[in-house]
Design a protein around this motif. Structure first.
Motif, PDB file in Angstrom:
ATOM      1  N   THR A 176       6.716  17.919  -8.296  1.00  0.00           N
ATOM      2  CA  THR A 176       5.475  18.688  -8.142  1.00  0.00           C
ATOM      3  C   THR A 176       4.253  17.929  -8.678  1.00  0.00           C
ATOM      4  O   THR A 176       3.123  18.306  -8.410  1.00  0.00           O
ATOM      5  CB  THR A 176       5.576  20.054  -8.868  1.00  0.00           C
ATOM      6  N   ARG A 177       4.501  16.848  -9.434  1.00  0.00           N
ATOM      7  CA  ARG A 177       3.363  16.083  -9.951  1.00  0.00           C
ATOM      8  C   ARG A 177       2.593  15.470  -8.772  1.00  0.00           C
ATOM      9  O   ARG A 177       3.201  14.911  -7.868  1.00  0.00           O
ATOM     10  CB  ARG A 177       3.848  14.968 -10.886  1.00  0.00           C
ATOM     11  N   PRO A 178       1.267  15.595  -8.759  1.00  0.00           N
ATOM     12  CA  PRO A 178       0.506  15.112  -7.604  1.00  0.00           C
ATOM     13  C   PRO A 178       0.674  13.603  -7.401  1.00  0.00           C
ATOM     14  O   PRO A 178       0.778  12.835  -8.363  1.00  0.00           O
ATOM     15  CB  PRO A 178      -0.951  15.442  -7.954  1.00  0.00           C
ATOM     16  N   ASN A 179       0.663  13.193  -6.148  1.00  0.00           N
ATOM     17  CA  ASN A 179       0.826  11.780  -5.792  1.00  0.00           C
ATOM     18  C   ASN A 179      -0.163  10.885  -6.523  1.00  0.00           C
ATOM     19  O   ASN A 179       0.170   9.781  -6.956  1.00  0.00           O
ATOM     20  CB  ASN A 179       0.644  11.598  -4.287  1.00  0.00           C
ATOM     21  N   ARG A 180      -1.405  11.344  -6.611  1.00  0.00           N
ATOM     22  CA  ARG A 180      -2.452  10.528  -7.237  1.00  0.00           C
ATOM     23  C   ARG A 180      -2.016  10.106  -8.653  1.00  0.00           C
ATOM     24  O   ARG A 180      -2.153   8.955  -9.053  1.00  0.00           O
ATOM     25  CB  ARG A 180      -3.745  11.350  -7.291  1.00  0.00           C
ATOM     26  N   ARG A 225      -3.729   5.763  -0.158  1.00  0.00           N
ATOM     27  CA  ARG A 225      -4.494   6.645   0.739  1.00  0.00           C
ATOM     28  C   ARG A 225      -4.022   8.079   0.521  1.00  0.00           C
ATOM     29  O   ARG A 225      -2.861   8.419   0.760  1.00  0.00           O
ATOM     30  CB  ARG A 225      -4.243   6.230   2.200  1.00  0.00           C
ATOM     31  N   GLU A 226      -4.918   8.901   0.037  1.00  0.00           N
ATOM     32  CA  GLU A 226      -4.591  10.301  -0.296  1.00  0.00           C
ATOM     33  C   GLU A 226      -4.359  11.108   0.982  1.00  0.00           C
ATOM     34  O   GLU A 226      -5.122  10.997   1.942  1.00  0.00           O
ATOM     35  CB  GLU A 226      -5.773  10.896  -1.066  1.00  0.00           C
ATOM     36  N   GLY A 227      -3.281  11.911   0.999  1.00  0.00           N
ATOM     37  CA  GLY A 227      -3.026  12.787   2.137  1.00  0.00           C
ATOM     38  C   GLY A 227      -3.666  14.149   1.931  1.00  0.00           C
ATOM     39  O   GLY A 227      -4.288  14.411   0.899  1.00  0.00           O
ATOM     40  N   ALA A 228      -3.469  15.040   2.894  1.00  0.00           N
ATOM     41  CA  ALA A 228      -4.072  16.369   2.804  1.00  0.00           C
ATOM     42  C   ALA A 228      -3.393  17.192   1.708  1.00  0.00           C
ATOM     43  O   ALA A 228      -4.019  18.014   1.043  1.00  0.00           O
ATOM     44  CB  ALA A 228      -3.940  17.069   4.159  1.00  0.00           C
ATOM     45  N   ASP A 229      -2.103  16.943   1.500  1.00  0.00           N
ATOM     46  CA  ASP A 229      -1.324  17.700   0.510  1.00  0.00           C
ATOM     47  C   ASP A 229      -1.071  16.782  -0.690  1.00  0.00           C
ATOM     48  O   ASP A 229      -0.674  15.628  -0.507  1.00  0.00           O
ATOM     49  CB  ASP A 229      -0.001  18.111   1.205  1.00  0.00           C
ATOM     50  N   PRO A 230      -1.289  17.260  -1.920  1.00  0.00           N
ATOM     51  CA  PRO A 230      -1.099  16.383  -3.089  1.00  0.00           C
ATOM     52  C   PRO A 230       0.331  15.900  -3.276  1.00  0.00           C
ATOM     53  O   PRO A 230       0.570  14.938  -4.011  1.00  0.00           O
ATOM     54  CB  PRO A 230      -1.543  17.261  -4.273  1.00  0.00           C
ATOM     55  N   ASN A 231       1.295  16.568  -2.622  1.00  0.00           N
ATOM     56  CA  ASN A 231       2.695  16.148  -2.722  1.00  0.00           C
ATOM     57  C   ASN A 231       3.242  15.629  -1.393  1.00  0.00           C
ATOM     58  O   ASN A 231       4.454  15.559  -1.191  1.00  0.00           O
ATOM     59  CB  ASN A 231       3.581  17.316  -3.195  1.00  0.00           C
ATOM     60  N   ALA A 240       0.860  -1.185   0.000  1.00  0.00           N
ATOM     61  CA  ALA A 240       0.000   0.000   0.000  1.00  0.00           C
ATOM     62  C   ALA A 240       0.892   1.229   0.000  1.00  0.00           C
ATOM     63  O   ALA A 240       2.077   1.151   0.340  1.00  0.00           O
ATOM     64  CB  ALA A 240      -0.911   0.007   1.237  1.00  0.00           C
ATOM     65  N   ILE A 241       0.320   2.347  -0.391  1.00  0.00           N
ATOM     66  CA  ILE A 241       1.036   3.627  -0.405  1.00  0.00           C
ATOM     67  C   ILE A 241       0.157   4.650   0.315  1.00  0.00           C
ATOM     68  O   ILE A 241      -1.045   4.704   0.013  1.00  0.00           O
ATOM     69  CB  ILE A 241       1.319   4.091  -1.854  1.00  0.00           C
ATOM     70  N   PRO A 242       0.744   5.456   1.246  1.00  0.00           N
ATOM     71  CA  PRO A 242       2.133   5.531   1.690  1.00  0.00           C
ATOM     72  C   PRO A 242       2.592   4.269   2.415  1.00  0.00           C
ATOM     73  O   PRO A 242       1.775   3.519   2.958  1.00  0.00           O
ATOM     74  CB  PRO A 242       2.130   6.716   2.668  1.00  0.00           C
ATOM     75  N   VAL A 243       3.929   4.079   2.420  1.00  0.00           N
ATOM     76  CA  VAL A 243       4.494   2.970   3.197  1.00  0.00           C
ATOM     77  C   VAL A 243       4.751   3.457   4.621  1.00  0.00           C
ATOM     78  O   VAL A 243       4.996   4.649   4.843  1.00  0.00           O
ATOM     79  CB  VAL A 243       5.802   2.434   2.568  1.00  0.00           C
ATOM     80  N   ASP A 244       4.637   2.528   5.576  1.00  0.00           N
ATOM     81  CA  ASP A 244       4.880   2.908   6.973  1.00  0.00           C
ATOM     82  C   ASP A 244       5.588   1.782   7.718  1.00  0.00           C
ATOM     83  O   ASP A 244       5.878   0.725   7.143  1.00  0.00           O
ATOM     84  CB  ASP A 244       3.581   3.339   7.675  1.00  0.00           C
ATOM     85  N   GLU A 245       5.821   2.003   9.002  1.00  0.00           N
ATOM     86  CA  GLU A 245       6.618   1.071   9.809  1.00  0.00           C
ATOM     87  C   GLU A 245       5.880  -0.225  10.092  1.00  0.00           C
ATOM     88  O   GLU A 245       6.504  -1.206  10.522  1.00  0.00           O
ATOM     89  CB  GLU A 245       7.021   1.713  11.144  1.00  0.00           C
TER      90      GLU A 245
END
Ligand code: NAD
Length: 307
Positions: free
Chosen positions: A250-254, A267-273, A144-149
């Motif tokens: 600068t290209r959005p994560n999506r 999972r989309e964050g609050a900021d596109p980057n 999944a993205i973002p990756v976490d611990e």
């Protein structure tokens, strides 16, 4: 004042770490095989010998346990007794030396650093793990993205495997001594201010930075994370991803995820980057908040050069 040994204090992250700790009142000792590359030029540029003193290394090869133990205990009139250890010394990336050599140096130096600290009763240890344990270069996509611990480690190189061995050693050392704290910081790709000149190219060619999910860490923010980890009232072994707040493009994560990792839950964050290497755990448990960013840095340096 607490005395902290920083191994690898002559290196890229190490120099920033020594500065950060000195600026916050710590008595710092750099233990490294070599002198910092910029030491002579800083001296020539008028920085006083006294201010450069913490950067002068006690030269020791940490592959040798005796040298590690002595360097963490006492060095003649320079110091006697150490309160905390920051262990950064390592071959800093895959591909720099043959695989078995990076594995040998990075596992042996980490074992020696942890074992010497334990032998000497140094119970506050922070060390550099790496983002690579997360599965870089992501030829196999992450779950999944973002990756976490919480995601299972997936070392794909001898370098990453050695870092994972370090994380496991930390767990076992802390099991042996429950009063010990060993915090592993999984740093993203370390950048100094001059490295930001390459970022417009990353921005134009996002495929060239897919390998670490477009992450980076400013050396100064990395150094702050180290200080916060040293100061955190924790015990036991913990790991934290340490990256900057935004990606290198600068290209959005999506769009990046749809193009380069189709089908991976996102999972989309609050900021596109927003960083795709999650720093939520470090924010919550260490109070980590990155202060530097490539866009601001490039804006500031182009402002400076046009003045
Ligand atoms: N640079 C990155 O992008 C990055 C990313 C994630 C993690 N890390 C980790 O962060 C740490 C610091 O990385 P860096 O970029 O500052 O690397 P660097 O190469 O600039 O510094 C590493 C230092 O360790 C010293 N060293 C290596 N082997 C030694 C030994 N046997 N005995 C004594 N000193 C020894 C080197 O002389 C050097 O000064 C490393 O553990 C690295 O694996 C780096």
């Amino acid at each position: 004042m607490s005395r902290v040994v920083v191994t690898g204090g002559s290196g890229k992250l190490g120099r920033a770490c020594v500065s950060e700790l000195v600026n916050h009142g710590y008595d710092v000792v750099n233990v490294d095989r070599v002198f910092p590359a910029d030491l002579l030029s800083r001296f020539a540029n008028g920085e006083s010998e006294e201010s450069l003193e913490p950067f002068f290394p006690v030269r020791a090869d940490l592959e040798d346990f005796g040298e590690t133990l002595e360097a963490l205990a006492q060095v003649d009139q320079r110091y006697n007794g150490v309160d905390a250890l920051v262990h950064l010394a390592a071959i800093p990336a895959p591909g720099l030396v043959p695989n078995h050599v990076v594995f040998r140096i990075n596992t042996m130096t980490t074992y020696n650093a942890f074992a010497a600290a334990r032998r000497l009763g140094i119970r506050n240890v922070v060390w550099a793990s790496s983002e690579t344990v997360l599965g870089l270069p992501f030829d196999t996509p992450p779950p999944a993205i973002p990756v976490d611990e919480d995601m299972a480690p997936k070392p794909e190189s001898a370098y990453a495997l050695a870092k994972l061995m370090g994380e496991e050693m930390a767990r076992q050392f802390c099991r042996w001594d429950p009063a010990l704290k060993i915090i592993g910081l999984r740093f993203s790709n370390v950048m100094e201010p001059q490295d930001y000149r390459a970022f417009p190219r990353f921005d134009a060619e996002p495929e060239t930075r897919k390998w670490n999910l477009w992450g980076y860490i400013d050396a100064r923010d990395g150094a702050t994370a180290i200080r916060l980890a040293l100061e955190a009232p924790l015990t036991g072994a913990e790991v934290f991803i340490i990256a900057n707040a935004e990606t290198v493009v600068t290209r959005p994560n999506r769009e990046l995820v749809a193009k380069f990792f189709p089908g991976v839950p996102y999972r989309e964050g609050a900021d596109p980057n927003e960083t795709l290497l999650s720093i939520a755990k470090a924010r919550q448990m260490l109070g980590y908040e990155p202060m530097h960013g490539w866009r601001r840095e490039l804006g500031e340096s182009s402002e400076r050069s046009s003045r």
